[in-house]
Write a protein that holds these residues in place. Structure first.
Motif, PDB file in Angstrom:
ATOM      1  N   GLU A  65     -20.854  24.238  -5.074  1.00  0.00           N
ATOM      2  CA  GLU A  65     -20.934  23.575  -6.393  1.00  0.00           C
ATOM      3  C   GLU A  65     -19.816  22.659  -6.872  1.00  0.00           C
ATOM      4  N   LEU A  66     -18.764  22.992  -6.447  1.00  0.00           N
ATOM      5  CA  LEU A  66     -17.661  21.996  -6.606  1.00  0.00           C
ATOM      6  C   LEU A  66     -17.863  20.746  -5.947  1.00  0.00           C
ATOM      7  N   ARG A  67     -18.329  20.627  -4.741  1.00  0.00           N
ATOM      8  CA  ARG A  67     -18.447  19.670  -3.758  1.00  0.00           C
ATOM      9  C   ARG A  67     -19.516  18.500  -4.792  1.00  0.00           C
ATOM     10  N   GLU A  68     -20.266  19.373  -5.306  1.00  0.00           N
ATOM     11  CA  GLU A  68     -21.558  18.681  -6.105  1.00  0.00           C
ATOM     12  C   GLU A  68     -21.132  18.360  -7.368  1.00  0.00           C
ATOM     13  N   GLY A  69     -20.065  18.519  -8.077  1.00  0.00           N
ATOM     14  CA  GLY A  69     -19.593  18.316  -9.282  1.00  0.00           C
ATOM     15  C   GLY A  69     -20.067  19.470 -10.429  1.00  0.00           C
ATOM     16  N   ASN A  70     -20.543  20.467  -9.966  1.00  0.00           N
ATOM     17  CA  ASN A  70     -21.221  21.446 -10.811  1.00  0.00           C
ATOM     18  C   ASN A  70     -19.978  22.363 -11.167  1.00  0.00           C
ATOM     19  N   TYR A  71     -19.189  21.829 -12.138  1.00  0.00           N
ATOM     20  CA  TYR A  71     -17.920  22.884 -12.046  1.00  0.00           C
ATOM     21  C   TYR A  71     -18.068  23.929 -12.934  1.00  0.00           C
ATOM     22  N   GLN A  72     -19.232  24.302 -13.836  1.00  0.00           N
ATOM     23  CA  GLN A  72     -19.453  25.480 -14.438  1.00  0.00           C
ATOM     24  C   GLN A  72     -19.849  26.343 -13.605  1.00  0.00           C
ATOM     25  N   ASP A  73     -20.824  25.994 -12.740  1.00  0.00           N
ATOM     26  CA  ASP A  73     -21.497  26.978 -11.973  1.00  0.00           C
ATOM     27  C   ASP A  73     -20.437  27.478 -10.900  1.00  0.00           C
ATOM     28  N   ALA A  74     -19.592  26.520 -10.495  1.00  0.00           N
ATOM     29  CA  ALA A  74     -18.548  27.002  -9.546  1.00  0.00           C
ATOM     30  C   ALA A  74     -17.778  28.016 -10.209  1.00  0.00           C
ATOM     31  N   LYS A  75     -17.163  27.865 -11.380  1.00  0.00           N
ATOM     32  CA  LYS A  75     -16.501  28.850 -11.964  1.00  0.00           C
ATOM     33  C   LYS A  75     -17.029  30.230 -12.127  1.00  0.00           C
ATOM     34  N   LYS A  76     -18.335  30.010 -12.361  1.00  0.00           N
ATOM     35  CA  LYS A  76     -19.062  31.674 -12.307  1.00  0.00           C
ATOM     36  C   LYS A  76     -19.068  32.240 -11.067  1.00  0.00           C
ATOM     37  N   LEU A  77     -18.920  31.583 -10.147  1.00  0.00           N
ATOM     38  CA  LEU A  77     -19.160  32.092  -8.650  1.00  0.00           C
ATOM     39  C   LEU A  77     -17.775  32.528  -8.217  1.00  0.00           C
ATOM     40  N   ILE A  78     -16.529  32.175  -8.958  1.00  0.00           N
ATOM     41  CA  ILE A  78     -15.508  32.761  -8.350  1.00  0.00           C
ATOM     42  C   ILE A  78     -15.428  34.141  -8.402  1.00  0.00           C
ATOM     43  N   THR A  79     -15.120  34.936  -7.462  1.00  0.00           N
ATOM     44  CA  THR A  79     -14.924  36.407  -7.623  1.00  0.00           C
ATOM     45  C   THR A  79     -13.866  36.799  -8.469  1.00  0.00           C
ATOM     46  N   LYS A  80     -14.179  37.994  -9.138  1.00  0.00           N
ATOM     47  CA  LYS A  80     -12.988  38.609  -9.920  1.00  0.00           C
ATOM     48  C   LYS A  80     -12.208  39.476  -9.377  1.00  0.00           C
ATOM     49  N   LYS A  81     -12.213  39.374  -7.897  1.00  0.00           N
ATOM     50  CA  LYS A  81     -11.222  40.287  -7.222  1.00  0.00           C
ATOM     51  C   LYS A  81      -9.752  39.503  -7.105  1.00  0.00           C
ATOM     52  N   GLN A  82      -9.042  39.989  -7.745  1.00  0.00           N
ATOM     53  CA  GLN A  82      -7.712  39.596  -7.947  1.00  0.00           C
ATOM     54  C   GLN A  82      -6.868  39.326  -6.702  1.00  0.00           C
ATOM     55  N   ASN A  83      -6.998  40.396  -5.881  1.00  0.00           N
ATOM     56  CA  ASN A  83      -6.213  40.129  -4.840  1.00  0.00           C
ATOM     57  C   ASN A  83      -6.651  39.421  -3.633  1.00  0.00           C
ATOM     58  N   ASN A  84      -7.774  38.615  -3.987  1.00  0.00           N
ATOM     59  CA  ASN A  84      -8.330  37.741  -3.072  1.00  0.00           C
ATOM     60  C   ASN A  84      -7.869  36.356  -3.293  1.00  0.00           C
ATOM     61  N   GLY A  85      -6.884  36.008  -2.285  1.00  0.00           N
ATOM     62  CA  GLY A  85      -6.109  34.706  -2.539  1.00  0.00           C
ATOM     63  C   GLY A  85      -7.243  33.324  -2.628  1.00  0.00           C
ATOM     64  N   SER A  86      -8.499  33.554  -1.632  1.00  0.00           N
ATOM     65  CA  SER A  86      -9.192  32.354  -1.484  1.00  0.00           C
ATOM     66  C   SER A  86      -9.688  32.056  -3.145  1.00  0.00           C
TER      67      SER A  86
END
Length: 235
Positions: A65-86
């Motif tokens: 989604e980031l590649r396609e410029g869909n920033y809001q969807d990309a943000k939704k997909l970021i995992t909430k696992k804080q100790n995951n560096g990626s």
């Protein structure tokens, strides 16, 4: 490559083990290589429904989604696992592409606090600071990363580029000597060992289901009739 055979193998694997997240991720990545963005999106969505605890599926879909410029969807997909560096790296990349430069440094520094053993967080933050001409701060970040991850070669490369940019020949010589001692070319000699030298280990407690927002997004993607055809060979 033989994409047709690879696709058949992924389909066979998923048919036998539908909860295997890495298979879904691999199949979606294959579709991305063929520039079939829509197919990849469908596979990520279907994969998350079957394997909601597989973190790379979230990250792969977010990068799509980031590649396609869909920033809001990309943000939704970021995992909430804080100790995951990626996840922190992707979050920072989203903000950087949107021009929110103040957030980039904050996210990367927060990522280092939560995932201090991830070498890429130090490298990305250091290179960001170099781009802002904050050379001393960048050097400090690179050095800290190398201290915690002494065998992560990209950190040495980034620091070497910094020292070359500021014409610090003495610093380059010391860095070269230090790297030569670690990354020697004699296969008969054992490499130095370090319990922190092999990247990030994910220790977060895994959730049992998809977050509500991502579940809705996945259902929206796979409910289309044409998209169901893509999944027929799998189901």
């Amino acid at each position: 490559g033989n994409f047709k055979t690879a696709s058949a193998l992924f389909q066979c694997g998923i048919r036998n083990i539908p909860s295997h997240g890495a298979l879904w991720h691999g199949y979606a990545s294959l579709e991305l290589k063929k520039d079939k963005i829509h197919n990849a999106r469908v596979l990520y969505a279907a994969g998350l429904q079957k394997a909601p605890n597989h973190v790379p599926l979230y990250q792969g879909w977010a990068l799509l989604e980031l590649r396609e410029g869909n920033y809001q969807d990309a943000k939704k997909l970021i995992t909430k696992k804080q100790n995951n560096g990626s996840g922190w790296l992707i979050a920072a990349q989203i903000e950087q592409e949107q021009g929110n430069h103040g957030m980039v440094s904050l996210l990367l520094r927060r990522g280092i606090e939560c995932a201090p053993n991830d070498p890429e967080l130090y490298r990305r933050l250091g290179e960001y600071l170099v781009g802002r001409n904050q050379y001393n701060d960048a050097r400090e970040v690179f050095e800290k990363g190398m201290e915690l991850n002494p065998l992560h070669a990209p950190l040495y490369h980034s620091l070497a580029e910094l020292e070359a940019r500021v014409f610090n020949l003495d610093g380059l010589a010391k860095l070269n000597k230090r790297a030569a001692e670690l990354f020697h070319n004699n296969p008969m000699e054992p490499r130095p060992s370090s319990s922190q030298a092999y990247g990030t280990r994910i220790r977060a407690k895994r959730s049992r289901s998809l977050p509500d927002g991502i579940a809705a997004l996945a259902e929206k993607i796979v409910e289309d009739e044409e998209d169901k055809l893509l999944l027929e060979n799998i189901d």
